[in-house]
Motif scaffolding. Structure first.
Motif, mmCIF file in Angstrom:
data_model
loop_
_atom_site.group_PDB
_atom_site.id
_atom_site.type_symbol
_atom_site.label_atom_id
_atom_site.label_comp_id
_atom_site.label_asym_id
_atom_site.label_seq_id
_atom_site.Cartn_x
_atom_site.Cartn_y
_atom_site.Cartn_z
ATOM 1 N N GLY B 107 -1.124 -7.928 6.250
ATOM 2 C CA GLY B 107 -1.862 -6.759 5.773
ATOM 3 C C GLY B 107 -1.807 -6.726 4.260
ATOM 4 N N MET B 108 -2.953 -6.487 3.650
ATOM 5 C CA MET B 108 -3.020 -6.443 2.197
ATOM 6 C C MET B 108 -3.587 -5.092 1.798
ATOM 7 S SD MET B 108 -2.457 -8.674 -0.257
ATOM 8 C CE MET B 108 -2.275 -7.994 -1.896
ATOM 9 N N SER B 109 -2.839 -4.391 0.975
ATOM 10 C CA SER B 109 -3.254 -3.031 0.630
ATOM 11 C C SER B 109 -2.962 -2.767 -0.849
ATOM 12 C CB SER B 109 -2.491 -2.055 1.530
ATOM 13 O OG SER B 109 -2.923 -0.743 1.311
ATOM 14 N N GLY B 110 -3.380 -1.590 -1.295
ATOM 15 C CA GLY B 110 -3.143 -1.239 -2.690
ATOM 16 C C GLY B 110 -2.454 0.104 -2.794
ATOM 17 N N ASP B 111 -2.261 0.570 -4.024
ATOM 18 C CA ASP B 111 -1.536 1.835 -4.166
ATOM 19 C C ASP B 111 -2.387 3.026 -3.740
ATOM 20 O OD1 ASP B 111 -3.150 1.519 -6.440
ATOM 21 O OD2 ASP B 111 -1.436 1.002 -7.694
ATOM 22 N N GLY B 112 -3.701 2.998 -4.025
ATOM 23 C CA GLY B 112 -4.568 4.079 -3.550
ATOM 24 C C GLY B 112 -4.647 4.042 -2.031
ATOM 25 N N ASP B 113 -4.794 2.843 -1.504
ATOM 26 C CA ASP B 113 -4.949 2.613 -0.074
ATOM 27 C C ASP B 113 -3.719 3.076 0.727
ATOM 28 O OD1 ASP B 113 -7.112 1.364 1.464
ATOM 29 O OD2 ASP B 113 -5.608 -0.073 2.130
ATOM 30 N N SER B 114 -2.522 2.756 0.198
ATOM 31 C CA SER B 114 -1.302 3.031 0.970
ATOM 32 C C SER B 114 -0.571 4.297 0.546
ATOM 33 C CB SER B 114 -0.321 1.853 0.859
ATOM 34 O OG SER B 114 -0.776 0.774 1.633
ATOM 35 N N ALA B 115 -0.631 4.641 -0.752
ATOM 36 C CA ALA B 115 0.171 5.783 -1.202
ATOM 37 C C ALA B 115 -0.649 7.071 -1.240
ATOM 38 C CB ALA B 115 0.767 5.508 -2.579
ATOM 39 N N SER B 116 -1.978 6.968 -1.139
ATOM 40 C CA SER B 116 -2.793 8.187 -1.149
ATOM 41 C C SER B 116 -3.565 8.356 0.148
ATOM 42 C CB SER B 116 -3.754 8.178 -2.336
ATOM 43 O OG SER B 116 -3.035 8.371 -3.529
ATOM 44 N N ILE B 117 -4.768 7.783 0.199
ATOM 45 C CA ILE B 117 -5.644 8.056 1.353
ATOM 46 C C ILE B 117 -5.028 7.575 2.663
ATOM 47 C CG2 ILE B 117 -7.035 5.941 1.072
ATOM 48 C CD1 ILE B 117 -9.500 7.633 1.844
ATOM 49 N N GLY B 118 -4.211 6.532 2.593
ATOM 50 C CA GLY B 118 -3.659 5.991 3.839
ATOM 51 C C GLY B 118 -2.160 6.173 3.966
ATOM 52 N N PHE B 119 -1.600 7.156 3.247
ATOM 53 C CA PHE B 119 -0.143 7.309 3.276
ATOM 54 C C PHE B 119 0.361 7.620 4.685
ATOM 55 C CE2 PHE B 119 3.866 9.555 1.724
ATOM 56 C CZ PHE B 119 4.489 8.382 1.354
ATOM 57 N N GLY B 120 -0.411 8.416 5.410
ATOM 58 C CA GLY B 120 -0.033 8.747 6.783
ATOM 59 C C GLY B 120 -0.027 7.509 7.663
ATOM 60 N N GLN B 121 -1.076 6.711 7.543
ATOM 61 C CA GLN B 121 -1.148 5.491 8.365
ATOM 62 C C GLN B 121 -0.029 4.527 7.981
ATOM 63 O OE1 GLN B 121 -4.695 3.634 9.548
ATOM 64 N NE2 GLN B 121 -5.386 5.552 10.421
ATOM 65 N N PHE B 122 0.261 4.463 6.662
ATOM 66 C CA PHE B 122 1.346 3.588 6.206
ATOM 67 C C PHE B 122 2.663 4.022 6.852
ATOM 68 C CE2 PHE B 122 4.788 3.000 2.990
ATOM 69 C CZ PHE B 122 4.893 1.624 3.093
ATOM 70 N N ALA B 123 2.949 5.326 6.788
ATOM 71 C CA ALA B 123 4.208 5.839 7.334
ATOM 72 C C ALA B 123 4.350 5.469 8.809
ATOM 73 C CB ALA B 123 4.264 7.358 7.166
ATOM 74 N N HIS B 124 3.261 5.618 9.544
ATOM 75 C CA HIS B 124 3.373 5.469 10.991
ATOM 76 C C HIS B 124 3.350 4.019 11.457
ATOM 77 C CE1 HIS B 124 3.663 9.655 12.158
ATOM 78 N NE2 HIS B 124 2.999 9.869 11.038
ATOM 79 N N VAL B 125 2.721 3.153 10.673
ATOM 80 C CA VAL B 125 2.778 1.747 11.087
ATOM 81 C C VAL B 125 4.188 1.214 10.840
ATOM 82 C CG1 VAL B 125 2.051 0.613 8.921
ATOM 83 C CG2 VAL B 125 1.467 -0.400 11.125
ATOM 84 N N VAL B 126 4.859 1.748 9.815
ATOM 85 C CA VAL B 126 6.253 1.365 9.588
ATOM 86 C C VAL B 126 7.099 1.850 10.760
ATOM 87 C CG1 VAL B 126 8.231 1.568 8.058
ATOM 88 C CG2 VAL B 126 5.950 1.549 7.077
ATOM 89 N N ARG B 127 6.934 3.123 11.076
ATOM 90 C CA ARG B 127 7.709 3.728 12.173
ATOM 91 C C ARG B 127 7.567 2.973 13.478
ATOM 92 N NH1 ARG B 127 6.217 8.634 14.650
ATOM 93 N NH2 ARG B 127 8.224 8.618 15.665
ATOM 94 N N ARG B 128 6.321 2.527 13.763
ATOM 95 C CA ARG B 128 6.130 1.926 15.085
ATOM 96 C C ARG B 128 6.521 0.456 15.118
ATOM 97 N NH1 ARG B 128 0.211 2.590 13.939
ATOM 98 N NH2 ARG B 128 0.371 4.722 14.657
ATOM 99 N N ARG B 129 7.122 -0.024 14.036
ATOM 100 C CA ARG B 129 7.737 -1.347 14.016
ATOM 101 C C ARG B 129 6.771 -2.458 14.384
ATOM 102 N NH1 ARG B 129 13.642 -1.491 14.606
ATOM 103 N NH2 ARG B 129 14.341 0.542 13.908
ATOM 104 N N LEU B 130 5.587 -2.358 13.841
ATOM 105 C CA LEU B 130 4.602 -3.390 14.112
ATOM 106 C C LEU B 130 5.073 -4.700 13.487
ATOM 107 C CD1 LEU B 130 1.803 -3.206 15.516
ATOM 108 C CD2 LEU B 130 0.824 -3.487 13.251
#
Lengths: 609, 350
Positions: B107-130
């Motif tokens: 997965g390749m992402s950026g700071d806007g992608d992961s820390a702003s608009i997608g922060f929720g998705q980032f948090a939960h993909v970490v949690r679900r141990r993908l």
């Protein structure tokens, strides 16, 4: 006082407190009616709340087979909720009956002369019989079902058999439940003159039909359709689609050899993610779906645009509820039709399947996966709260073992070896549907980049106007060729004169036979067309053009499908009338018949004037 | 600048175990600005995959939207790619991984992608141990929309236009640690010798691996006031341990046992060799890792290297009990219960 009399044609309303376990007892009652060979439907009218609020359960018994919700007051109310008793007493039809818990004396001011009060000290009985407070609560429900058996002349053996079937495998529970039924049955037989003037008589009108809710059917259909990947976020009234899918998977999809799951259900953080998961699964060659309602659809709209444009198969089940916004979460409506048909920004369009019975929920849910793979686009199965969560009499589920999944145009490594050229968006067959490859297929052929930005036939990013238009026109063409694969409308011709036509869809179907019959009694012969999919089949336009007066019956305020018809089929909006019911309860046959008649008489007056 | 990538391959190019050269791991010609840190990440990913001898087509590369998310186009031409929508790559990666557990997911992402608009998705993909490698190319600004500050920009940092970051930054490594990531590292696009071994170890790790890669934006955030510029990062970077990756086949020399070095056996049998610089460094202490990151930041330093690893971690499929055979390979006879089962089911509704 006159007593209301009817055999096999009346409504029983149960007034309960939610969270007290009344639902299973009420279901047992409805099933008992079906086992007496009588057509029955059961609708839950419940609050958006977990415990302590009033909830009603309405059972319609109709030998004539009119199973839509009925307007007017019920003939029998079973009032088990002190909180709503005043309202419940008022709700009984004059000449009707009220079965209530007489452990506490009713205040005199609540008494009505024109209804019959049947007092039964259920709380007292339970206090004597049971010491555990939970049991006192639960068996209350079973006791009143036992009393109803005596009052309505339901064969007691039918109830005993139901209990045995329901608790198969938990045999310890069978005897106490039958005992509780007997408590109610004996009491009613002793204290009241049984049966009441409203009662049931055994008939043989059910055949092999089943009584089931649409969400169970959709969940099971997804198992049969081969779904393996699910992303979801809990939301009423769609949650039970996933719960049922999960419970059938537990039963049918665990590898007996090693206990491994042949499915993955991911509870996501929100609906954005839920549909993203379905999309990732579809992109990678699994059959994947999600289910949601109202607000979830708004969130999923972003991804629906990507799936339309990048052409990724996925299935979305939308169990509609009353909007806008949070709206009435536990009330029914068909008000996402426009949003779903044109979901997402830009020129985009979605395919909708619209089932009308649990059997069709099962069929369309399974078929949606074939269509999604074949047409490489989202397929949205549009049901609603009434269809999804209430119990409907339905043809049994069926599956053709000869049917093979249609996995669509997917190239494997051998195909790629043989192919001279591969372009993900090259329309090789001229039907607008292109060949796709799955990740991991071939070491150096067939890889491409999937994107929501504009792309050429080889999936490369492009901002060239001609490439963009070519792709957008192909998408239009794909939808045009795809229409013939969608379920055709169901047309019923009662009159060759073709004066009046009713166009409707989805759960409204349950109210139609009664509407047609009421109109016929008034000398109005109507033909009907039930829409089963969007984009519309050409037969829809013909039907509308052939009829003098066309009524589009819907459960929303804005006449959404009427607007879609005008827009898609270039029909003059003035040539059709809207019949719109949207208070959150299911539409009734009476409402449809009266609306049509009123409008027809206006038209006649105009013609005469 | 050339717009066409030459097809020529030198006959004596070194080949890996699959007989592939580094050219087989390249992608399309980059359209990013000349000098963009992201191009160095691209080349580090290609080098890591080539040196690991991974079949390129068994990798799926996914991204969101933004300059960073364009990067997967520029590596691994023979891998399928998916540019999803802004901030939503984690959910699509989840679904893809559910469908086929056998592929490698980058997965390749950026700071806007992961820390702003997608922060929720980032948090939960970490949690679900993908089981995936999630990389963020972190430059503190939005490039494609011309230089607005991102949520990873430290408070007070000034972008090229002179706009100062007013609010607390989100540290994605600290977030990933808190959310339960089992491999967390920070690196610098300008330091390939550190980045390549970390990428290799992260790919070999089972479960969720996260690398935050500081990747200066030459166009919008390389000014003297920025603490994401090449010069600033060069001057303030520090590391607690040097990570080296030892592939499975290579005989392990007896350097372990030394107090300043530790060998960690990864899931696929390869070794991650850590040589301590900071005596207090402990790659197995999640809480300490968070503290160390914050301490360095308070001192104006940027801590890089492997922050934390749990080599015994499990992934989503192990927790779910998913079949070993990828779900997308299961045939109708396995998936469809058939009409005879339906008879019993119908009976339950009568």
């Amino acid at each position: 006082m006159t007593l209301f009399q009817s055999i096999n044609e009346f409504v029983v309303r149960f007034a309960n407190t939610n969270g007290t376990g009344s639902a299973s007892a009420n279901n047992m009652f409805a099933k008992a009616i079906m086992r007496m060979g009588l057509p029955v439907s059961a609708k839950n009218i419940f609050p958006s709340n977990i415990q302590g609020m009033p909830t009603w359960f309405e059972v319609r018994i109709s030998e004539k087979g009119f199973l839509g919700r009925r307007d007017g007051a019920p003939e029998l109310v079973v009032a088990m909720n002190a909180q709503s008793i005043e309202e419940d007493i008022q709700s009984v039809q004059p000449g009707g009956f009220l079965l209530y818990d007489s452990s506490r004396i009713l205040p005199q001011r609540l008494m009505r002369k024109e209804i019959n009060f049947l007092g039964m000290p259920i709380s007292d009985i339970c206090r004597t019989e049971y010491s555990d407070p939970r049991q006192r609560q639960l068996f209350k429900n079973v006791i009143y079902v036992g009393a109803l058996a005596a009052l309505l002349d339901i064969d007691f053996q039918v109830l005993k058999d139901l209990v045995s079937d329901q608790f198969k495998g938990k045999d310890k529970l069978i005897r106490p439940n039958i005992y509780a039924l007997e408590l109610g049955f004996e009491f009613a037989n002793k204290q009241f003159s049984c049966p009441l003037p409203i009662c049931v008589e055994r008939r043989d009108l059910i055949g092999d039909r089943i009584l089931v809710d649409g969400n169970t059917a959709s969940g099971l259909g997804a198992v049969y359709g081969g779904a393996t990947v699910v992303g979801w976020y809990p939301i009423t009234p769609s949650t039970s689609v996933i719960e049922k899918f999960a419970s059938y998977c537990q039963r049918l999809r665990i590898d007996p050899a090693n206990g491994q799951k042949n499915y993955a259900i991911v509870q996501a953080e929100d609906e954005l993610s839920a549909i993203g998961i379905a999309m990732g699964g579809g992109w990678n060659g699994a059959r994947a779906f999600t289910a949601t309602s109202g607000p979830g659809i708004s969130l999923m709209t972003e991804f629906l645009g990507l799936a339309y444009f990048a052409e990724i198969p996925l299935v979305l089940m939308n169990v509609q509820r009353a909007g806008p916004s949070t709206g009435m979460p536990t009330r029914t409506q068909q008000s996402d039709m426009l949003t779903c048909a044109y979901a997402s920004h830009g020129d985009s369009k979605q395919i909708l399947l619209i089932p009308s019975t649990p059997k069709e929920c099962f069929d369309f849910s399974a078929q949606a996966f074939d269509l999604a793979d074949r047409l490489q686009t989202p397929i949205i199965v549009m049901t609603d709260l009434d269809m999804g969560m209430n119990f409907h009499l339905s043809e049994p589920f069926g599956w053709d073992d000869k049917h093979e999944y249609d996995l669509g145009k997917v190239l494997d490594a051998d195909d790629l070896e043989k192919a001279s050229d591969f372009g993900r968006y090259l329309d090789v067959d001229g039907d607008g549907v292109c060949y796709r490859t799955l990740p991991g297929t071939h070491p150096n052929k067939g890889a491409f980049f999937t994107r929501g930005t504009s792309h050429n036939e080889y999936a490369a990013y492009t901002e060239k106007g001609e490439d963009y238009i070519k792709n957008m026109e192909r998408l239009e063409h794909k939808f045009a060729t795809g229409v013939k694969r969608l379920p055709a409308p169901e047309i019923t011709i009662n009159s060759k004169a073709k004066r009046v036509g009713l166009v409707y869809y989805g759960s409204t179907d349950e109210a139609i036979p009664e509407a047609v019959s009421l109109l016929s009694e008034q000398g109005v012969k109507v033909n009907t067309l039930r829409i089963r999919a969007f984009p519309f089949n050409p037969q829809v336009a013909s039907f509308i053009r052939e009829h003098d007066s066309v009524f589009v019956v819907e459960q929303n305020r804005d006449g959404q499908v009427k607007k879609l018809l005008c827009n898609e089929l270039t029909i003059d909006p003035a040539s059709m009338c809207a019949v719109l019911h949207y208070d959150g309860l299911a539409i009734t046959g009476q409402f449809i018949a009266e609306s049509v008649q009123t409008e027809l008489s206006v038209q006649t007056d105009k013609a005469a004037g | 600048m050339s717009y066409i990538k030459p097809q020529f391959k030198h006959p004596r190019l070194q080949v890996n175990d699959l007989g592939l050269t580094h050219r087989d791991y390249e992608g399309a010609l980059s359209t990013l600005c000349a000098g963009c840190g992201h191009d160095s990440i691209t080349s580090a990913v290609a080098q890591a995959c080539a040196e690991l001898s991974l079949p390129p087509h068994k990798i799926a590369k996914l991204s969101g939207i933004g300059c960073s998310s364009k990067a997967p186009t520029y590596f691994l031409n023979n891998a399928h790619g998916f540019n999803t929508v802004h901030g939503r790559m984690p959910s699509v990666a989840t679904g893809a991984n559910m469908a086929n557990r056998d592929l490698i997911y980058l997965g390749m992402s950026g700071d806007g992608d992961s820390a702003s608009i997608g922060f929720g998705q980032f948090a939960h993909v970490v949690r679900r141990r993908l089981n995936m490698l999630y990389m963020v190319a972190n430059n503190g600004v939005y490039g494609l929309t011309k230089g607005q500050l991102a949520a990873t920009a430290e408070q007070g940092m000034k972008s090229k236009s002179g706009e100062a970051s007013l609010f607390t930054d989100i540290d994605l490594c600290v977030s990933a640690l808190q959310f339960g990531a089992t491999f967390v590292a920070r690196s610098f696009s300008g330091d390939k010798s550190q980045l390549v071994p970390l990428i290799k170890a992260a790919i070999s790790h089972k479960g969720f691996a996260f690398i935050d890669i500081i990747s200066p934006c030459v166009t919008f955030n390389n000014n003297p006031d920025s603490n994401r510029s090449y010069d600033y990062v060069h001057d303030h970077i520090t590391t607690a341990a040097v990570a080296d990756f030892v592939p499975v086949k290579q005989e392990i020399r007896c350097e372990n046992g030394q107090s300043d070095s530790e060998d960690i056996c990864l899931h696929d049998g390869s070794i991650l060799r850590l040589s301590r610089i900071d005596a207090d460094y402990d790659a197995h202490d999640r809480i300490k890792a968070m503290t160390k990151i914050e301490q360095h930041k308070a001192e104006g330093k940027i801590l890089t290297g492997l922050m934390y690893i749990d080599p015994e971690a499990d992934d989503y499929h192990e927790i779910n009990g998913t079949s070993d055979a990828p779900l997308n390979s299961l045939k109708q006879e396995t998936l469809c219960p058939g009409s005879h089962v339906l008879k019993t089911i119908n009976e339950s509704f009568r």
